[in-house]
Design a protein around this motif. Structure first.
Motif, mmCIF file in Angstrom:
data_model
loop_
_atom_site.group_PDB
_atom_site.id
_atom_site.type_symbol
_atom_site.label_atom_id
_atom_site.label_comp_id
_atom_site.label_asym_id
_atom_site.label_seq_id
_atom_site.Cartn_x
_atom_site.Cartn_y
_atom_site.Cartn_z
ATOM 1 N N THR A 1 -8.233 0.705 -29.740
ATOM 2 C CA THR A 1 -8.292 -0.678 -30.191
ATOM 3 C C THR A 1 -7.602 -0.814 -31.543
ATOM 4 O OG1 THR A 1 -10.353 -0.979 -29.050
ATOM 5 C CG2 THR A 1 -9.828 -2.582 -30.742
ATOM 6 N N LEU B 1 -4.342 -7.560 -34.329
ATOM 7 C CA LEU B 1 -3.572 -8.064 -33.195
ATOM 8 C C LEU B 1 -2.603 -9.101 -33.745
ATOM 9 C CD1 LEU B 1 -3.041 -8.213 -30.111
ATOM 10 C CD2 LEU B 1 -4.655 -10.131 -30.055
ATOM 11 N N THR C 1 -1.295 -3.999 -32.809
ATOM 12 C CA THR C 1 -0.700 -4.307 -31.515
ATOM 13 C C THR C 1 0.007 -5.642 -31.628
ATOM 14 O OG1 THR C 1 -2.315 -3.089 -30.218
ATOM 15 C CG2 THR C 1 -1.189 -4.883 -29.097
ATOM 16 N N HIS C 2 1.196 -5.692 -31.052
ATOM 17 C CA HIS C 2 1.996 -6.907 -31.139
ATOM 18 C C HIS C 2 2.126 -7.539 -29.760
ATOM 19 C CE1 HIS C 2 6.308 -8.666 -31.587
ATOM 20 N NE2 HIS C 2 5.400 -9.610 -31.654
ATOM 21 N N ALA D 1 -1.760 -12.843 -25.586
ATOM 22 C CA ALA D 1 -2.844 -12.675 -26.560
ATOM 23 C C ALA D 1 -4.197 -12.830 -25.865
ATOM 24 C CB ALA D 1 -2.699 -13.693 -27.687
ATOM 25 N N PHE E 1 -4.947 -9.930 -23.543
ATOM 26 C CA PHE E 1 -5.372 -8.757 -24.312
ATOM 27 C C PHE E 1 -6.837 -8.897 -24.726
ATOM 28 C CE2 PHE E 1 -6.195 -6.475 -28.210
ATOM 29 C CZ PHE E 1 -5.598 -5.238 -27.997
ATOM 30 N N LEU E 2 -7.173 -10.032 -25.316
ATOM 31 C CA LEU E 2 -8.519 -10.200 -25.869
ATOM 32 C C LEU E 2 -9.585 -10.242 -24.775
ATOM 33 C CD1 LEU E 2 -7.690 -12.795 -28.669
ATOM 34 C CD2 LEU E 2 -8.392 -10.411 -28.991
ATOM 35 N N TYR F 1 -3.827 -6.186 -19.172
ATOM 36 C CA TYR F 1 -4.802 -5.511 -20.029
ATOM 37 C C TYR F 1 -6.158 -5.343 -19.344
ATOM 38 C CZ TYR F 1 -1.313 -6.321 -23.615
ATOM 39 O OH TYR F 1 -0.157 -6.319 -24.326
ATOM 40 N N GLN G 1 -12.828 -4.888 -30.144
ATOM 41 C CA GLN G 1 -11.879 -5.953 -30.501
ATOM 42 C C GLN G 1 -11.260 -5.650 -31.868
ATOM 43 O OE1 GLN G 1 -10.791 -7.958 -28.469
ATOM 44 N NE2 GLN G 1 -12.334 -8.781 -27.074
ATOM 45 N N PRO G 2 -10.076 -6.192 -32.106
ATOM 46 C CA PRO G 2 -9.445 -5.949 -33.417
ATOM 47 C C PRO G 2 -10.279 -6.557 -34.543
ATOM 48 C CG PRO G 2 -8.248 -7.613 -32.168
ATOM 49 C CD PRO G 2 -9.262 -7.027 -31.240
ATOM 50 N N VAL H 1 -7.116 -11.202 -35.885
ATOM 51 C CA VAL H 1 -5.974 -11.669 -35.089
ATOM 52 C C VAL H 1 -5.076 -12.474 -36.019
ATOM 53 C CG1 VAL H 1 -5.218 -13.076 -33.132
ATOM 54 C CG2 VAL H 1 -7.373 -11.799 -32.987
#
Lengths: 147, 256
Positions: free
Chosen positions: A4, A8, A34-35, A42, A45-46, A52, A60-61, A64
């Motif tokens: 993780t 993000l 992470t891009h 986005a 990803f989340l 993903y 989670q990051p 964001v």
């Protein structure tokens, strides 16, 4: 194993993305980044869907970094969906955009954005802003463990 | 059998004319709105490539300095400087565009106190200058306070800049009565003035009358007087200027 990212980055403009990543790299924040290149990616990803689906969304990051003018799903809509989902509603979101438009600011704050930064054109100021964001949101800021 | 048959077409024509005017006003408002949102969009979309120009030029200097000689570095610094100047122009355009869209709140304004405080604020920024303000009594006015403050700020800022090299810089602010009892505000300086042949252009955006770098800052972009005109027009007033090279300039405006 924890893949993780701490950050993000949601940014469609490749130049802005490169400059942001470079600024973070200078301060050793980039391994944890992470891009993703549009609003839909986005959200995928989340929420751990699409490409993903394998991702553990309990991780989670820490923050964001969200551009607003994004392809597929606009940044404001991304923010709305983050806040509407119980798994991500407390996630720190910083808008990083060229827009100083009042309506964007009001919409973002109404949706509970944690911070709103207008990207400077001057590269030194831009680097400084991104560095401060990196330090503040990944090192200084605390977030609740329970959601 | 009275006048009616004659009156009818006349009032029809009047109605048509009124309808035409109403239509034109609507179209004008729409065009104005479009122009404002256009300049806003352009301003934002221009910023991203500018950030890239400045950023990548900087990266070239940071990462490849060894391969560059002095001339190479100078050329890159020109690229960066011009990118940042373009950014300033865009900022100016944004301020200008926002001013056209912003709602006005009209309230009574103590003009005398306002002018004194704007002058004091600006004079404090140039402590090295010897400035003398002759402020004649100004009656209260109606207007949007923030906008009218901006008008005085730009006019006084200009006067202070244009009197550079005068000792002291003399600035006189007062009112005159024009035709039909109209109140005219004026600000007169003993600065270098401008050629009256340019008087028609002086309130145009990005129109500058001095070489680059002579008067740095936003007014140096040719924005100050354009903002003054736009604000005064939004209040329904007029702006004009009189001058003679080397004998100072006087700027006038009205607020109905």
């Amino acid at each position: 194993m924890n893949h993780t990212p701490q950050i993000l980055l949601v940014e469609d403009n490749p130049n802005d993305a490169e400059l942001t990543i470079r600024a973070l790299k200078k301060n050793n924040f980039s391994q944890a980044l992470t891009h993703v290149k549009d609003g839909q990616e986005a959200l995928d990803f989340l929420f751990g869907v699409g490409a993903y689906a394998e991702r553990d969304i309990k991780e989670q990051p820490k923050v964001v970094l969200l551009d607003l003018k994004l392809p597929k799903v606009h940044g404001i809509e991304v923010l709305r969906q983050i806040r509407a989902n119980p798994d991500t509603k407390l996630l720190p979101v910083v808008v990083l955009t060229s827009s100083r438009e009042d309506s964007d600011l009001v919409n973002a704050y109404n949706l509970g954005v944690n911070s709103y930064i207008v990207k400077p054109v001057d590269y030194e100021k831009f680097t400084e802003a991104v560095t401060q964001l990196g330090i503040y949101w990944t090192l200084l800021n605390e977030i609740p463990l329970e959601k | 059998m009275s006048d009616e048959p004659d009156l009818q077409p006349e009032s029809d024509a009047l109605k048509r004319a009124e309808e035409n005017v109403r239509q034109l006003v609507l179209e004008l408002a729409a065009v104005n709105e479009e122009l404002d949102s256009f300049s806003y969009a352009v301003s934002h979309d221009l910023r991203a490539p500018l950030r890239a120009v400045d950023g990548f030029a900087r990266i070239l200097v940071e990462d490849h300095a060894a391969q560059l000689d002095d001339e190479g570095r100078r050329l890159l610094s020109v690229i960066q400087r011009e990118a940042l100047r373009t950014d300033q122009l865009i900022s100016g355009l944004l301020i200008f565009s926002r001013l056209g869209r912003q709602k006005m709140v009209l309230e009574p304004i103590d003009m005398h106190a306002l002018v004194q405080s704007v002058f004091d604020g600006l004079a404090a920024r140039s402590p090295e200058r010897k400035l003398h303000l002759d402020l004649r009594p100004l009656p209260p006015a109606m207007g949007d306070l923030a906008m009218i403050r901006q008008v005085w700020w730009n006019l006084i800022d200009n006067a202070i800049k244009f009197t550079q090299g005068r000792d002291p810089g003399e600035i006189e602010i007062g009112t005159q009565t024009g035709e039909g009892g109209e109140l005219i505000y004026y600000i007169k300086d003993n600065g270098e003035g401008f050629d009256m042949r340019l008087a028609g252009k002086i309130f145009t955006i990005f129109q500058r009358f001095h070489g680059e770098g002579q008067f740095p800052g936003i007014a140096g972009l040719g924005l100050g007087l354009a903002l003054v005109r736009r604000i005064v027009h939004r209040h329904g007033g007029r702006t004009w200027a009189e001058s003679e090279v080397d004998h100072g300039a006087t700027f006038f405006f009205t607020l109905p």
